[in-house]
Design a protein around this motif. Structure first.
Motif, short mmCIF file in Angstrom:
data_model
loop_
_atom_site.label_atom_id
_atom_site.label_comp_id
_atom_site.label_asym_id
_atom_site.label_seq_id
_atom_site.Cartn_x
_atom_site.Cartn_y
_atom_site.Cartn_z
N ARG A 234 0.83 -1.21 0.00
CA ARG A 234 0.00 0.00 0.00
C ARG A 234 0.86 1.26 0.00
O ARG A 234 1.94 1.28 0.58
N GLN A 235 0.34 2.32 -0.61
CA GLN A 235 0.99 3.63 -0.50
C GLN A 235 0.76 4.19 0.89
O GLN A 235 -0.15 3.78 1.60
N GLY A 236 1.60 5.15 1.28
CA GLY A 236 1.42 5.82 2.56
C GLY A 236 2.15 5.18 3.71
O GLY A 236 1.98 5.60 4.86
N ASP A 237 2.98 4.17 3.44
CA ASP A 237 3.73 3.50 4.50
C ASP A 237 5.16 3.29 4.00
O ASP A 237 5.54 2.22 3.56
N ASP A 238 5.94 4.38 4.05
CA ASP A 238 7.29 4.36 3.47
C ASP A 238 8.20 3.33 4.13
O ASP A 238 9.04 2.72 3.47
N GLN A 239 8.05 3.14 5.43
CA GLN A 239 8.93 2.20 6.12
C GLN A 239 8.71 0.77 5.60
O GLN A 239 9.66 0.06 5.30
N TRP A 240 7.45 0.37 5.49
CA TRP A 240 7.15 -0.98 5.00
C TRP A 240 7.55 -1.11 3.53
O TRP A 240 8.06 -2.15 3.11
N PHE A 241 7.33 -0.06 2.76
CA PHE A 241 7.73 -0.03 1.35
C PHE A 241 9.24 -0.25 1.24
O PHE A 241 9.71 -1.04 0.41
N ASN A 242 10.01 0.42 2.10
CA ASN A 242 11.47 0.27 2.07
C ASN A 242 11.89 -1.16 2.41
O ASN A 242 12.76 -1.74 1.76
N VAL A 243 11.28 -1.73 3.45
CA VAL A 243 11.61 -3.10 3.85
C VAL A 243 11.31 -4.06 2.70
O VAL A 243 12.11 -4.95 2.37
N ALA A 244 10.15 -3.88 2.07
CA ALA A 244 9.74 -4.76 0.98
C ALA A 244 10.67 -4.63 -0.23
O ALA A 244 11.04 -5.63 -0.85
N LYS A 245 11.06 -3.39 -0.55
CA LYS A 245 11.97 -3.16 -1.67
C LYS A 245 13.33 -3.81 -1.45
O LYS A 245 13.86 -4.52 -2.30
N TRP A 246 13.88 -3.54 -0.26
CA TRP A 246 15.25 -3.99 -0.02
C TRP A 246 15.35 -5.49 0.22
O TRP A 246 16.42 -6.08 0.07
N THR A 247 14.25 -6.12 0.52
CA THR A 247 14.24 -7.58 0.58
C THR A 247 14.52 -8.15 -0.81
O THR A 247 15.36 -9.04 -0.97
#
Length: 342
Positions: A234-247
């Motif tokens: 989902r948009q609006g959750d940069d921290q989770w987005f970062n974790v998901a990307k860097w995985t």
């Protein structure tokens, strides 16, 4: 007019509240996953190689292994995943509503989905393109010979739109035969309800395995679209987005630097700073992401690098036997390229 204005104001207020609630829920995704002790992952209803239950009822595939890698990074245990099977129509609503924490379901990255649905694509874990499969006894060798054909296609997908574009651009007609799931689409093709089955080419090879006689069908050579497939949050959750990307980036970088599930422990002693940063021995570790310092090590030790995952699920070590092609690393002629961990 006043009633209309009141109605409009109510709709706007409801929409604002929904967005606020969604954002509030999204803000705490990492906390939610950490507290509940497992990750909720949206997968397909069954597509071999990508997300499919095996004979023991265990989910497997390249999309499944991404979720396992995310669980390993955040929770230190790749098994801490709850899988939610979703049709193409259901998948985005399930993510938007918070029913799932991540969607990892052979989903194409498009402008509309990125901009209008409140979603963020993590990256690409499989570069694909739409193709066609026909029964060999039709004697068809090219998609240009499909004028007037009946075509089995899954609803709620970019596949439907690409199909219409292709036939219109080539001045051909077709009769769509629409199904809700890929399994239903495959069964319809197998039962003779259509002349042609269309989906991502990787999916065609997967679905062909489940035909009553796999040798009776062939995949035509044409690729009619770009289908970059990848996980979504989902948009609006940069921290989770970062974790998901860097995985995902960690898996790709690990392959580039030769770190595997088998040699990860030995590589902890490496003198190469690129290797030690990936494994969390040195460098930014996990602080910037808000997760464990050894997140990269856990991903690679428990799941493996991108190449290991590819070969095991869709590549030469799998029934699909798909070559790496454009999914090879950038320095081996492919598109797979990850930003540096530093």
């Amino acid at each position: 007019m006043a009633n209309k204005l009141t109605l409009i104001a109510s709709v706007i207020a409801a929409s604002t509240a929904l967005v606020a609630n969604t954002a509030s829920a999204a803000d705490s995704t990492l906390d939610k996953v950490t507290k509940q002790g497992y990750l909720t992952c949206g997968v397909s209803t069954g597509l071999p190689g990508f997300s499919n239950p095996n004979s023991k009822g265990e989910w497997e595939g390249i999309d499944v292994e991404y979720c396992q890698a995310l669980a390993a990074a955040v929770l230190g245990d790749k098994t801490k995943v709850k899988y939610v099977p979703l049709t193409a129509k259901e998948r985005f609503t399930a993510l938007q509503s918070g029913e799932i924490d991540v969607l990892s379901r052979n989903t194409t990255w498009t402008l509309q989905r990125d901009a209008a649905l409140g979603l963020n694509f993590v990256g690409v874990n499989y570069y694909d393109g739409q193709g066609f499969m026909v029964k060999k006894d039709l004697g068809i060798k090219s998609a240009k010979e499909l004028d007037g054909a009946s075509v089995c296609v899954q609803s709620g997908t970019t596949t439907e739109l690409n199909l219409a574009d292709y036939f219109r651009n080539n001045g051909m007609s077709y009769k769509p035969v629409v199904f809700d799931t890929s399994a239903q689409t495959s069964k319809g093709f197998d039962a003779g309800r259509c002349d042609v089955l269309t989906t991502d080419q990787s999916g065609l090879y997967a679905l062909r395995l489940n035909l009553q006689n796999p040798d009776s069908a062939m995949v035509l050579p044409e690729i009619i679209s770009k289908e970059p497939l990848g996980p979504v949050v989902r948009q609006g959750d940069d921290q989770w987005f970062n974790v998901a990307k860097w995985t995902l980036f960690a898996m790709v970088n690990a392959e580039e630097y030769g770190i595997t599930s088998k040699n990860a422990d030995e590589m902890l002693k490496s003198k190469d700073p690129n290797v030690t940063r990936i494994l969390g021995v040195d460098g930014p570790k996990g602080q910037g992401l808000g997760i464990r310092d050894d997140w990269g090590y856990q991903i690679i030790k428990q799941v493996g690098n991108y190449g290991e995952s590819f070969e095991r699920t869709v590549g030469k070590g799998s029934p699909l036997q798909i070559s790496r092609g454009v999914n090879a690393l950038w320095n081996e002629g492919g598109f797979m390229y990850a930003p540096p961990i530093r």
